[in-house]
Every structure is written in C-alpha cells, then in structure tokens.
Design a protein around this motif. Sequence first.
Motif, PDB file in Angstrom:
ATOM      1  N   GLU A 263      -6.881  -0.675  16.692  1.00 57.63           N
ATOM      2  CA  GLU A 263      -5.602  -1.369  16.605  1.00 57.63           C
ATOM      3  C   GLU A 263      -5.420  -2.030  15.242  1.00 57.63           C
ATOM      4  O   GLU A 263      -4.351  -1.930  14.619  1.00 57.63           O
ATOM      5  N   ARG A 264      -6.456  -2.695  14.768  1.00 54.73           N
ATOM      6  CA  ARG A 264      -6.374  -3.440  13.510  1.00 54.73           C
ATOM      7  C   ARG A 264      -6.176  -2.506  12.318  1.00 54.73           C
ATOM      8  O   ARG A 264      -5.313  -2.751  11.468  1.00 54.73           O
ATOM      9  N   GLN A 265      -6.962  -1.445  12.251  1.00 51.62           N
ATOM     10  CA  GLN A 265      -6.908  -0.566  11.083  1.00 51.62           C
ATOM     11  C   GLN A 265      -5.651   0.293  11.054  1.00 51.62           C
ATOM     12  O   GLN A 265      -5.028   0.467  10.002  1.00 51.62           O
ATOM     13  N   THR A 266      -5.270   0.846  12.197  1.00 45.10           N
ATOM     14  CA  THR A 266      -4.102   1.741  12.205  1.00 45.10           C
ATOM     15  C   THR A 266      -2.799   0.981  11.965  1.00 45.10           C
ATOM     16  O   THR A 266      -1.900   1.493  11.295  1.00 45.10           O
ATOM     17  N   ARG A 267      -2.703  -0.237  12.482  1.00 41.95           N
ATOM     18  CA  ARG A 267      -1.455  -0.987  12.310  1.00 41.95           C
ATOM     19  C   ARG A 267      -1.218  -1.418  10.870  1.00 41.95           C
ATOM     20  O   ARG A 267      -0.094  -1.776  10.502  1.00 41.95           O
ATOM     21  N   GLN A 268      -2.244  -1.385  10.050  1.00 36.27           N
ATOM     22  CA  GLN A 268      -2.081  -1.733   8.639  1.00 36.27           C
ATOM     23  C   GLN A 268      -1.437  -0.606   7.829  1.00 36.27           C
ATOM     24  O   GLN A 268      -0.868  -0.855   6.755  1.00 36.27           O
ATOM     25  N   VAL A 269      -1.525   0.621   8.336  1.00 39.23           N
ATOM     26  CA  VAL A 269      -1.125   1.787   7.534  1.00 39.23           C
ATOM     27  C   VAL A 269       0.356   1.770   7.156  1.00 39.23           C
ATOM     28  O   VAL A 269       0.689   1.939   5.973  1.00 39.23           O
ATOM     29  N   PRO A 270       1.314   1.602   8.097  1.00 34.01           N
ATOM     30  CA  PRO A 270       2.719   1.624   7.680  1.00 34.01           C
ATOM     31  C   PRO A 270       3.064   0.560   6.642  1.00 34.01           C
ATOM     32  O   PRO A 270       3.803   0.819   5.687  1.00 34.01           O
ATOM     33  N   GLY A 271       2.520  -0.652   6.814  1.00 33.85           N
ATOM     34  CA  GLY A 271       2.796  -1.716   5.845  1.00 33.85           C
ATOM     35  C   GLY A 271       2.208  -1.420   4.476  1.00 33.85           C
ATOM     36  O   GLY A 271       2.837  -1.669   3.444  1.00 33.85           O
ATOM     37  N   ASN A 272       0.976  -0.876   4.459  1.00 32.08           N
ATOM     38  CA  ASN A 272       0.355  -0.516   3.184  1.00 32.08           C
ATOM     39  C   ASN A 272       1.130   0.594   2.480  1.00 32.08           C
ATOM     40  O   ASN A 272       1.318   0.559   1.260  1.00 32.08           O
ATOM     41  N   LEU A 273       1.589   1.577   3.254  1.00 35.26           N
ATOM     42  CA  LEU A 273       2.389   2.653   2.665  1.00 35.26           C
ATOM     43  C   LEU A 273       3.709   2.113   2.134  1.00 35.26           C
ATOM     44  O   LEU A 273       4.181   2.553   1.076  1.00 35.26           O
TER      45      LEU A 273
END
Length: 262
Positions: A150-160
Amino acid sequence: MPEIIIGLIAGIAVFGGVLALGKMLAASPRATLAAVLGVAIGLIALIVGWPGLLLADVAVMLLLGVLADALRRRTLYISLDKPGRFAQVHLTLVNLLRKTFDQPRIWLIPEHHIEPDERAMQTHAARIVYEIDDALKCSPLPPEKYSAFERQTRQVPGNLNRALWKLARLRRLAESIDYEYDKDGQRHQELDAMTKQLHGEMRHSLELVSSLSISLVKVELAHDDLSTDRLLADLNDSNQRLRDLSASYAEVKEQRVQYEVQ
C-alpha cells in the motif's frame, strides 16, 4: 411577448445543458434516458408555465453535469500550465466527488512540453494503483507486506506527477537558452541528459508497479510469490530516485538564474 422570449431562452439553456451532458455520457444508455427526461420535463415546464419546475429541472441537469464531469473521465488528468484559483477549486471538487464514489483521483499536469505517452503514464499509474488497492482488500498477504504494498504503490502517481512538471520545466529551460550563447551545446546536452534520465525512471517505475500487480495475482492464486519482496524493494528505490530527480530541479533553476545574470 417577454414571457415567450424568456421561455425560449430558458428552453435553449436546458436543451444545451442536456446536449452537453449527453456528450459527456454518450456511452451510457442511462445518460441518454436522463437527457430525454430532462428535455421532456423542461418542455412541459415551459408549456404549462411552471417556473419552479423549470428551475428545478435546470438545477438537476447542472448537478448531473457536475457528476458526469467528475466521474465519467477517460483520462485521469487535467492539462493546465498555470492553473488559477478556479481550476484548483474545480479539481478539488472533482476529487472530492470521486473519493465519495471510490474512484481514483484526477491529477493536474502541464499542458505543453509534455509528450502524449508521458501524459498516458499519469492515467496508467493512477488506474493500476487503484486496481492494486482494490485487490489488496481481499489479498492473503500478511499485514506487514500489505502495508508495504500500500505504501509503495500509492507513492507512484504522485511521484510521476512531480516528474511530469519537472520534465516540462527542463524542456522550457532548454528552449529559453539560445544556441548563440551555448555554442558548444554543453548546457543543452546537460538538460537533455537530465530529461532522458527522468523519463527513463518514470517508465521504470511504471514497469515495476505493473509487475507488482501481476505478483499480487500470483499471491492470490498460490499464496506465495518470491518475487514480491524484490519488486517492492526495487519500487522503493525507484520512488526515491524519482523524488530525488524531481527535487534536483532546484539546482537547474539556480543555473538558469546564473545564466540570465550573465
């Protein structure tokens, strides 16, 4: 006579709103039925002379239009280079409605200096992370691994999203530097290398989160997948690199200021 003119204007407004709603929800039979009912009620209100019913009909159609705008989107982004207060309020309202209906959020991205495949990355990331979140609800993962997913995947859209804004800024900066004052092309080469590195890390991040979604399916089927830990570790590294690369624009901005002073 004035009543007829007012009625015609109101009828055109209602009909125009219905057409706009039907365009946004063209793929939905229910939307077509709603549009027909909206037109019928509006016409009845005009013929009978019930202003209260007409106003209620207009209000309902506007509400449906807002819901359509929020929930029936093919792309999960709004493109604006310099979003104003209205755009910010609109985006906040849209995301509040989408959250209420358990839909992935809409992101604000640059309108120019971004390639179509890069825009598609934002939508792809938001959708695949949404699917992963949904799949996690019925996953047999242990609590500690569930939290890591949950923690790692949810960061992806914001980082992109941050990376997209940095890409646009880097490309604008490259356009602003005249080759007459960069005859050896060193500044342009440095900016091009930074752009390619950032773009490559964005693609790598999407590849990792896509692999994690497949790994999650394997866990559901076999209750074990040895690649999950490695993929999570790789995604953690990729998230950190994307944050670092995006933050490094501060250094580029300092170089631009020095260039403009010179």
